[in-house]
Motif scaffolding. Structure first.
Motif, PDB file in Angstrom:
ATOM      1  N   GLU A  84      29.740  23.737   0.328  1.00  6.34           N
ATOM      2  CA  GLU A  84      28.181  23.508  -0.053  1.00  6.34           C
ATOM      3  C   GLU A  84      27.074  22.884   0.775  1.00  6.34           C
ATOM      4  N   VAL A  85      26.431  23.326   0.774  1.00  9.91           N
ATOM      5  CA  VAL A  85      25.565  22.904   2.123  1.00  9.91           C
ATOM      6  C   VAL A  85      24.256  22.974   1.383  1.00  9.91           C
ATOM      7  N   ARG A  86      23.952  21.592   1.380  1.00  7.77           N
ATOM      8  CA  ARG A  86      22.946  20.682   1.549  1.00  7.77           C
ATOM      9  C   ARG A  86      21.734  20.498   1.958  1.00  7.77           C
ATOM     10  N   LEU A  87      20.573  21.105   2.121  1.00 10.71           N
ATOM     11  CA  LEU A  87      19.118  20.468   3.298  1.00 10.71           C
ATOM     12  C   LEU A  87      18.751  19.904   2.834  1.00 10.71           C
ATOM     13  N   ALA A  88      17.954  19.073   4.069  1.00  7.96           N
ATOM     14  CA  ALA A  88      16.977  17.582   3.011  1.00  7.96           C
ATOM     15  C   ALA A  88      16.369  17.603   4.765  1.00  7.96           C
ATOM     16  N   GLY A  89      15.079  17.511   3.973  1.00  9.20           N
ATOM     17  CA  GLY A  89      13.898  16.914   5.222  1.00  9.20           C
ATOM     18  C   GLY A  89      12.243  17.086   4.811  1.00  9.20           C
ATOM     19  N   PRO A  90      11.705  17.128   5.281  1.00 11.39           N
ATOM     20  CA  PRO A  90      10.353  17.219   4.877  1.00 11.39           C
ATOM     21  C   PRO A  90       9.816  18.433   4.064  1.00 11.39           C
ATOM     22  N   PRO A  91       8.483  18.468   3.546  1.00 16.28           N
ATOM     23  CA  PRO A  91       9.189  19.928   2.679  1.00 16.28           C
ATOM     24  C   PRO A  91       8.651  20.877   3.497  1.00 16.28           C
ATOM     25  N   THR A  92       7.386  20.143   4.443  1.00 14.38           N
ATOM     26  CA  THR A  92       6.996  21.427   5.517  1.00 14.38           C
ATOM     27  C   THR A  92       7.933  22.083   6.189  1.00 14.38           C
ATOM     28  N   MET A  93       9.791  21.714   6.406  1.00 17.79           N
ATOM     29  CA  MET A  93      10.423  21.537   7.208  1.00 17.79           C
ATOM     30  C   MET A  93      11.503  22.636   6.949  1.00 17.79           C
ATOM     31  N   GLY A 141      13.482  29.984  -0.321  1.00 22.72           N
ATOM     32  CA  GLY A 141      14.066  30.939  -1.253  1.00 22.72           C
ATOM     33  C   GLY A 141      15.560  30.999   0.276  1.00 22.72           C
ATOM     34  N   VAL A 142      15.671  29.590   1.190  1.00 21.12           N
ATOM     35  CA  VAL A 142      16.794  29.365   1.314  1.00 21.12           C
ATOM     36  C   VAL A 142      17.736  29.228  -0.235  1.00 21.12           C
ATOM     37  N   GLU A 143      18.108  28.830  -1.157  1.00 24.60           N
ATOM     38  CA  GLU A 143      18.778  28.663  -1.881  1.00 24.60           C
ATOM     39  C   GLU A 143      19.924  29.865  -2.527  1.00 24.60           C
ATOM     40  N   LYS A 144      18.783  31.275  -2.298  1.00 24.69           N
ATOM     41  CA  LYS A 144      19.863  32.528  -2.074  1.00 24.69           C
ATOM     42  C   LYS A 144      20.711  32.760  -1.176  1.00 24.69           C
ATOM     43  N   LEU A 145      20.870  31.831  -0.699  1.00 25.65           N
ATOM     44  CA  LEU A 145      22.019  31.307   0.709  1.00 25.65           C
ATOM     45  C   LEU A 145      22.911  31.131   0.337  1.00 25.65           C
ATOM     46  N   GLY A 146      22.989  29.863  -0.777  1.00 34.22           N
ATOM     47  CA  GLY A 146      24.243  29.121  -1.756  1.00 34.22           C
ATOM     48  C   GLY A 146      23.624  27.456  -1.188  1.00 34.22           C
ATOM     49  N   ALA A 147      22.533  27.722  -0.837  1.00 33.22           N
ATOM     50  CA  ALA A 147      21.960  26.058   0.039  1.00 33.22           C
ATOM     51  C   ALA A 147      21.315  25.357  -0.913  1.00 33.22           C
ATOM     52  N   ARG A 148      21.152  24.035  -0.801  1.00 29.27           N
ATOM     53  CA  ARG A 148      20.754  23.481  -1.850  1.00 29.27           C
ATOM     54  C   ARG A 148      19.333  22.592  -1.144  1.00 29.27           C
ATOM     55  N   VAL A 149      18.274  22.457  -1.756  1.00 33.47           N
ATOM     56  CA  VAL A 149      17.355  21.497  -0.647  1.00 33.47           C
ATOM     57  C   VAL A 149      17.085  20.389  -1.088  1.00 33.47           C
ATOM     58  N   LEU A 188       2.965  19.338  10.258  1.00 37.17           N
ATOM     59  CA  LEU A 188       4.458  19.261   9.830  1.00 37.17           C
ATOM     60  C   LEU A 188       5.205  18.109   9.447  1.00 37.17           C
ATOM     61  N   PHE A 189       4.942  16.459  10.285  1.00 38.08           N
ATOM     62  CA  PHE A 189       5.149  15.480   9.545  1.00 38.08           C
ATOM     63  C   PHE A 189       4.078  14.534  10.207  1.00 38.08           C
ATOM     64  N   PRO A 190       3.451  13.176   9.658  1.00 43.59           N
ATOM     65  CA  PRO A 190       2.465  12.906  10.032  1.00 43.59           C
ATOM     66  C   PRO A 190       3.018  12.231  11.475  1.00 43.59           C
ATOM     67  N   THR A 191       3.495  11.205  11.478  1.00 47.16           N
ATOM     68  CA  THR A 191       4.105  10.344  12.708  1.00 47.16           C
ATOM     69  C   THR A 191       5.016  10.535  12.713  1.00 47.16           C
ATOM     70  N   ILE A 192       5.664  10.624  14.417  1.00 49.47           N
ATOM     71  CA  ILE A 192       7.337  10.161  14.363  1.00 49.47           C
ATOM     72  C   ILE A 192       7.889   9.209  14.169  1.00 49.47           C
ATOM     73  N   ARG A 193       6.546   7.859  13.347  1.00 49.78           N
ATOM     74  CA  ARG A 193       7.569   6.692  13.756  1.00 49.78           C
ATOM     75  C   ARG A 193       7.703   7.071  11.904  1.00 49.78           C
ATOM     76  N   GLU A 194       7.084   7.811  11.447  1.00 48.30           N
ATOM     77  CA  GLU A 194       7.141   7.750   9.726  1.00 48.30           C
ATOM     78  C   GLU A 194       8.492   8.891   9.516  1.00 48.30           C
ATOM     79  N   TYR A 195       8.427   9.671   9.691  1.00 47.59           N
ATOM     80  CA  TYR A 195       9.621  10.561  10.497  1.00 47.59           C
ATOM     81  C   TYR A 195      11.147  10.114  10.617  1.00 47.59           C
TER      82      TYR A 195
END
Lengths: 185, 306
Positions: free
Chosen positions: B184-193, B197-205, B233-240
């Motif tokens: 079961e593959v879960r993906l997490a990160g900023p929406p810009t990253m 269509g990755v759900e088609k591969l069976g992963a969940r965001v 893609l992301f505002p600052t490194i600190r926020e990331y």
């Protein structure tokens, strides 16, 4: 399936379970006699048949001398001399020699001695693991037709064959009844 | 069972049996890399060319070591020191290398599909060592090997992949392989990253990292490509780091025996806290060690006579 059946019908029994058992008992005695016991002796079985036979020899030596001989398992695939000629590479199995072979007397164990190429590969593989004091060779069957100057130290049975015949050593450990058969080509 | 392929371009086209064969073959080489003499003669007389159009230390060194431990001859070819700067095309460069009787070409290239294009043009075997955002199959295979070595089985395994998934070829190869193997593959990160269509591969965001981490057995962190900063893609490194950095508290949300992976090089204090990178659950250095064994296995399987 019919092919297999025809082969089975043509197969000739050359050693039965009793013959194999007696040959291994004699080899165990010979190993003990030649090396004056088993101090510094270790067995290394060549996958897959040699590993099964090696474990049987360990048990017999224990029964006779009450001594535990270390045993390792050697896969010779990476040392074969035909790798650069093959279209698809053979499946590897793992080598596991969990003791230092340096300065030990290593008895290589295999089921059938034929061209000698497997033993050449096994000796190269062994020497990559250390420097044994001596390498000896125990085989259940010597069927002749050597292509390299290699000779067994311990032989269960000499079986004269023609080049195109096939010798099969079937063992309980592989789910068969213990026996050695010869197939006509 | 054997690998009946001329090339290894990605994990998307591989069957479960083929992946399993590669992992099992790597087992045998793991034993070899543990020996005092870490060399076997299997690829004697073969030539492996490392053709790297992007800087890489880890992958190139790993392939070089793998080939040398198989007794192959290795040539390292990088564009800065070659005629590529003079305008030669990829295919012409490769054909010249092939004319020197290279048996296997290991290619790293910034463009997706470069390995496939090359494979069609040359007789040598081509191994993809990373092409653009497409795939990095050997990295994913060493990740799988490391998971398996920890005694985890893939069927039903919960894996969180965290970070810049959209721009990560490592993530893409892992998603393909892990889904095939039943994880079961879960993906997490900023929406810009997050890729489309990755759900088609069976992963969940997952938007929320904490939620994605809950109960997983494997946490796979991706490197934040700092060179992408300033591209919105992301505002600052600190926020990331605050939202998507892996801290010790976050690791506690996962399974108690969860392992932490990272393909390297790591940005300490950005995507991964130093104490997590150095913790017992971190298998980052095992991944590097296993990389050599896995690549030896791949080179061996691809070395059949043509």
């Amino acid at each position: 399936m019919t092919v297999v059946k025809n082969e089975r019908e043509q197969a000739k029994l050359v050693m039965d379970a009793g013959d194999i058992s007696r040959a291994l008992t004699r080899i165990a005695h010979e190993i003990l006699e030649r090396n004056k016991g088993v101090k510094d002796v270790a067995l290394v079985g060549i996958r897959t048949g040699g590993v099964h036979l090696g474990h049987r020899l360990v048990k017999r030596i224990h029964d006779i001398e009450n001594a535990q001989v270390p045993i390792g398992e050697l896969d010779i695939t990476l040392y074969r001399d035909d790798l650069s000629l093959r279209k698809e590479q053979p499946v590897l199995r793992t080598t596991s020699v969990p003791f230092d072979i340096s300065d030990r007397i290593i008895v290589l164990v295999d089921d059938v001695l034929f061209t000698g190429r497997t033993i050449r590969a096994a000796m190269d593989g062994l020497i990559d693991l250390g420097r044994p004091a001596e390498i000896q060779l125990a085989v259940l069957v010597d069927r002749g037709h050597r292509q390299l100057p290699i000779k067994a130290t311990y032989i269960g049975k000499n079986i004269p064959t023609s080049r195109d015949e096939q010798i099969q050593v079937l063992l309980e450990e592989a789910g068969e009844d213990d026996r050695v058969v010869i197939h006509k080509a | 069972m054997s690998l009946k392929r001329k090339d290894l371009l990605g994990l998307a086209p591989l069957s479960v049996d083929e992946i399993t064969l590669i992992l099992e073959t790597a087992d045998s080489f793991k034993e070899v890399t543990g020996r005092e003499i870490k060399k076997v003669p299997a690829l004697r007389g073969r030539t492996v060319v490392n053709l790297f159009f992007e800087p890489s230390t880890r992958t190139r060194t790993s392939f070089e070591l793998a080939a040398k431990r198989l007794s192959a001859d290795v040539i390292n070819f990088s564009p800065s020191s070659s005629s590529v700067v003079k305008g030669e095309t990829l295919l012409d460069t490769a054909r010249n290398i092939e004319a020197m009787q290279a048996d296997i070409i290991v290619l790293r290239h910034p463009s997706a599909g470069a390995a496939e294009a090359l494979a069609r043009g040359v007789k040598s075997s081509v191994i993809n060592a990373g092409d653009g955002w497409h795939e990095h199959p050997t990295q994913a295979l060493l990740d799988l090997y490391t998971i398996r070595e920890r005694g985890l089985s893939f069927d039903g395994l919960k894996v969180a992949i965290v970070g810049d998934v959209a721009h990560s070829r490592v993530a893409r190869s892992n998603i393909h392989a892990l889904s095939k193997l039943g994880a079961e593959v879960r993906l997490a990160g900023p929406p810009t990253m997050m890729p489309w269509g990755v759900e088609k591969l069976g992963a969940r965001v997952y938007r929320d990292l904490d939620e994605a981490l809950r109960g997983v057995q494997v946490i796979m962190m991706l490197r934040l490509q700092l060179e992408r900063q300033g591209r919105a893609l992301f505002p600052t490194i600190r926020e990331y780091a605050r939202l998507y950095g892996l801290t010790a508290e976050r690791v506690r949300l996962a399974d108690s025996r969860a392992i932490v992976m990272h393909p390297g090089p790591i940005n300490r204090g950005v995507e991964i806290a130093p104490e997590v990178a150095d913790s017992l659950s971190s298998v980052i250095l095992d991944q590097v060690a296993n990389g050599v064994a896995v690549r030896m296995g791949i080179l061996y399987l691809m070395s059949g006579a043509s």
